[in-house]
Design a protein around this motif. Structure first.
Motif, short mmCIF file in Angstrom:
data_model
loop_
_atom_site.label_atom_id
_atom_site.label_comp_id
_atom_site.label_asym_id
_atom_site.label_seq_id
_atom_site.Cartn_x
_atom_site.Cartn_y
_atom_site.Cartn_z
N ALA A 1 -25.90 42.80 17.03
CA ALA A 1 -26.59 41.57 17.38
C ALA A 1 -25.56 40.49 17.61
O ALA A 1 -24.79 40.14 16.72
CB ALA A 1 -27.55 41.16 16.27
N LEU A 2 -25.51 39.98 18.84
CA LEU A 2 -24.50 39.00 19.20
C LEU A 2 -25.06 37.60 19.11
O LEU A 2 -26.26 37.38 19.13
CB LEU A 2 -24.00 39.27 20.62
N GLY A 3 -24.17 36.61 19.02
CA GLY A 3 -24.60 35.22 18.94
C GLY A 3 -25.21 34.74 20.24
O GLY A 3 -25.20 35.42 21.26
N GLY A 4 -25.73 33.53 20.22
CA GLY A 4 -26.32 32.94 21.41
C GLY A 4 -27.62 33.59 21.79
O GLY A 4 -27.74 34.25 22.82
N GLY A 5 -28.64 33.47 20.95
CA GLY A 5 -29.93 34.07 21.23
C GLY A 5 -30.09 35.45 20.67
O GLY A 5 -31.06 36.14 20.98
N ALA A 6 -29.15 35.89 19.82
CA ALA A 6 -29.23 37.19 19.15
C ALA A 6 -29.37 38.34 20.14
O ALA A 6 -30.14 39.26 19.93
CB ALA A 6 -30.36 37.20 18.12
N GLU A 7 -28.62 38.28 21.24
CA GLU A 7 -28.60 39.39 22.19
C GLU A 7 -28.05 40.64 21.50
O GLU A 7 -27.09 40.58 20.73
CB GLU A 7 -27.71 39.04 23.39
N TRP A 8 -28.65 41.79 21.80
CA TRP A 8 -28.17 43.05 21.24
C TRP A 8 -27.30 43.78 22.25
O TRP A 8 -27.68 43.91 23.42
CB TRP A 8 -29.35 43.95 20.86
N ALA A 9 -26.15 44.25 21.80
CA ALA A 9 -25.34 45.18 22.58
C ALA A 9 -25.57 46.57 22.01
O ALA A 9 -25.42 46.78 20.80
CB ALA A 9 -23.86 44.81 22.51
N PHE B 1 -12.92 59.49 13.55
CA PHE B 1 -11.48 59.75 13.49
C PHE B 1 -11.19 61.23 13.68
O PHE B 1 -10.29 61.63 14.43
CB PHE B 1 -10.93 59.27 12.14
N ASP B 2 -11.99 62.07 13.03
CA ASP B 2 -11.80 63.51 13.12
C ASP B 2 -12.10 64.03 14.53
O ASP B 2 -11.45 64.97 15.00
CB ASP B 2 -12.70 64.21 12.10
N ALA B 3 -13.06 63.41 15.22
CA ALA B 3 -13.37 63.82 16.59
C ALA B 3 -12.26 63.47 17.56
O ALA B 3 -12.11 64.10 18.60
CB ALA B 3 -14.68 63.17 17.05
N GLY B 4 -11.46 62.45 17.24
CA GLY B 4 -10.36 62.03 18.09
C GLY B 4 -10.82 61.07 19.16
O GLY B 4 -10.88 59.86 18.94
N VAL B 5 -11.19 61.58 20.31
CA VAL B 5 -11.63 60.76 21.43
C VAL B 5 -13.12 60.96 21.65
O VAL B 5 -13.61 62.09 21.70
CB VAL B 5 -10.87 61.11 22.71
N ARG B 6 -13.85 59.85 21.80
CA ARG B 6 -15.28 59.91 22.12
C ARG B 6 -15.56 58.95 23.28
O ARG B 6 -14.89 57.93 23.44
CB ARG B 6 -16.14 59.54 20.91
N GLU B 7 -16.57 59.29 24.08
CA GLU B 7 -16.97 58.43 25.18
C GLU B 7 -17.95 57.38 24.67
O GLU B 7 -18.84 57.69 23.86
CB GLU B 7 -17.62 59.24 26.29
N VAL B 8 -17.81 56.15 25.17
CA VAL B 8 -18.71 55.06 24.80
C VAL B 8 -19.22 54.40 26.07
O VAL B 8 -18.48 54.24 27.04
CB VAL B 8 -18.02 54.02 23.89
N THR B 9 -20.49 54.04 26.08
CA THR B 9 -21.08 53.31 27.20
C THR B 9 -21.91 52.17 26.64
O THR B 9 -22.63 52.32 25.65
CB THR B 9 -21.98 54.21 28.07
N PHE B 10 -21.80 51.01 27.28
CA PHE B 10 -22.59 49.86 26.85
C PHE B 10 -22.57 48.81 27.95
O PHE B 10 -21.76 48.86 28.88
CB PHE B 10 -22.06 49.26 25.54
N ALA B 11 -23.48 47.85 27.83
CA ALA B 11 -23.51 46.68 28.70
C ALA B 11 -23.62 45.45 27.82
O ALA B 11 -24.28 45.46 26.78
CB ALA B 11 -24.68 46.74 29.68
N VAL B 12 -22.97 44.36 28.25
CA VAL B 12 -23.02 43.12 27.48
C VAL B 12 -22.93 41.95 28.44
O VAL B 12 -22.22 42.02 29.46
CB VAL B 12 -21.88 43.08 26.44
N THR B 13 -23.67 40.88 28.15
CA THR B 13 -23.61 39.67 28.95
C THR B 13 -22.66 38.68 28.29
O THR B 13 -22.84 38.34 27.12
CB THR B 13 -25.00 39.04 29.11
N ASP B 14 -21.67 38.25 29.03
CA ASP B 14 -20.62 37.37 28.51
C ASP B 14 -20.49 36.18 29.45
O ASP B 14 -20.17 36.35 30.63
CB ASP B 14 -19.30 38.14 28.43
N SER B 15 -20.79 34.99 28.96
CA SER B 15 -20.72 33.75 29.77
C SER B 15 -21.52 33.89 31.06
O SER B 15 -21.09 33.47 32.14
CB SER B 15 -19.26 33.41 30.08
N GLY B 16 -22.70 34.50 30.95
CA GLY B 16 -23.60 34.62 32.08
C GLY B 16 -23.34 35.79 33.00
O GLY B 16 -24.10 36.01 33.95
#
Length: 248
Positions: A222-230, A54-69
């Motif tokens: 840890a996401l559902g459906g095989g415990a995939e990690w984002a 919150f104190d930093a204000g804006v931060r950059e985020v990067t990630f990949a996730v598999t959703d419905s294949g």
């Protein structure tokens, strides 16, 4: 698309209740034999992470996730005080599109050239829908991200009473960090809907990679459906500002 509210509370706030319904079932994934309860100093370290965002204000985020294949690769900024995110989302081999979201809605815009999303965000050309973390892994990660800011530290006394665990010492991009498993009250709740989509009885976990000054450098979900990690990496973006209030 309305702006999200800034969040308070001791742990992941109310917005994630919908995420919990989709992603999280029964207990946490195994931590191994070396995990242990938090020391007093570690409780203080973890309790400050949302306030640091919150104190930093804006931060950059990067990630990949598999959703419905389909694999989605996101490079975005999160404005934690505003509870809003903006950036790009790409499917490998296809053009990237602009992406914006708050706690209430998510929108995609016109194809975006390689690199950072344009600033300021375009006012027109968006296709909007409700944020639906109970139906989509991508939406679930977006919802969790904007929950990671708070205008006050978490309560260390309450945090010390949870089952949060120290996992190990590690590093992110050359920065030493401590890796914590978040409290199960952050992550585990009985699924309320019958036959939730694609969870397959998976367990769930949230891990925080926290620097010596309580800055959050990485988040693992840890996401559902095989415990995939984002895996979400976070870096500071002090010169970035954006306003989503005019999107239509």
């Amino acid at each position: 698309m309305s702006r999200g509210r800034r969040t308070r509370g001791v742990r992941i706030p109310a917005i994630v209740s919908a995420v919990i319904m989709f992603l999280l079932l029964g207990g946490c994934a195994g931590d191994g034999d070396d995990s242990r309860p938090l020391s007093t100093e570690e409780v203080e370290l973890l309790a400050l992470t949302r306030f640091r965002n919150f104190d930093a204000g804006v931060r950059e985020v990067t990630f990949a996730v598999t959703d419905s294949g389909t694999r989605y690769e996101v490079d975005a900024w999160v404005d934690f005080p505003a509870g809003a995110g903006y950036g790009t989302v790409a499917i490998p081999g296809e053009e990237s599109s602009t992406l914006a979201w708050t706690g209430q809605g998510v929108a995609t815009g016109a194809p975006s050239p390689p690199g950072a999303a344009p600033l300021p965000p375009p006012a027109d050309g968006w296709t909007s829908s409700s944020l639906a973390p109970e139906q989509s892994r991508l939406h679930a990660v977006l919802a969790v991200l904007i929950s990671l800011g708070s205008d006050r530290p978490d309560n260390p006394v309450l945090l010390a009473q949870t089952d949060a665990r120290w996992l190990r010492e590690d590093s992110v991009a050359g920065t030493d960090v401590t890796v914590f498993r978040g409290p199960s009250s952050d992550t585990v709740e009985t699924v309320a809907t019958a036959e939730p989509p694609d969870t397959d009885g998976a367990t769930a976990e949230v891990r925080y990679w926290v620097g010596a000054d309580s800055t959050l450098h990485r988040l693992e979900l840890a996401l559902g459906g095989g415990a995939e990690w984002a895996v979400v990496d976070l870096v500071d973006a002090p010169d970035v500002t954006f306003d989503l209030s005019q999107l239509n």
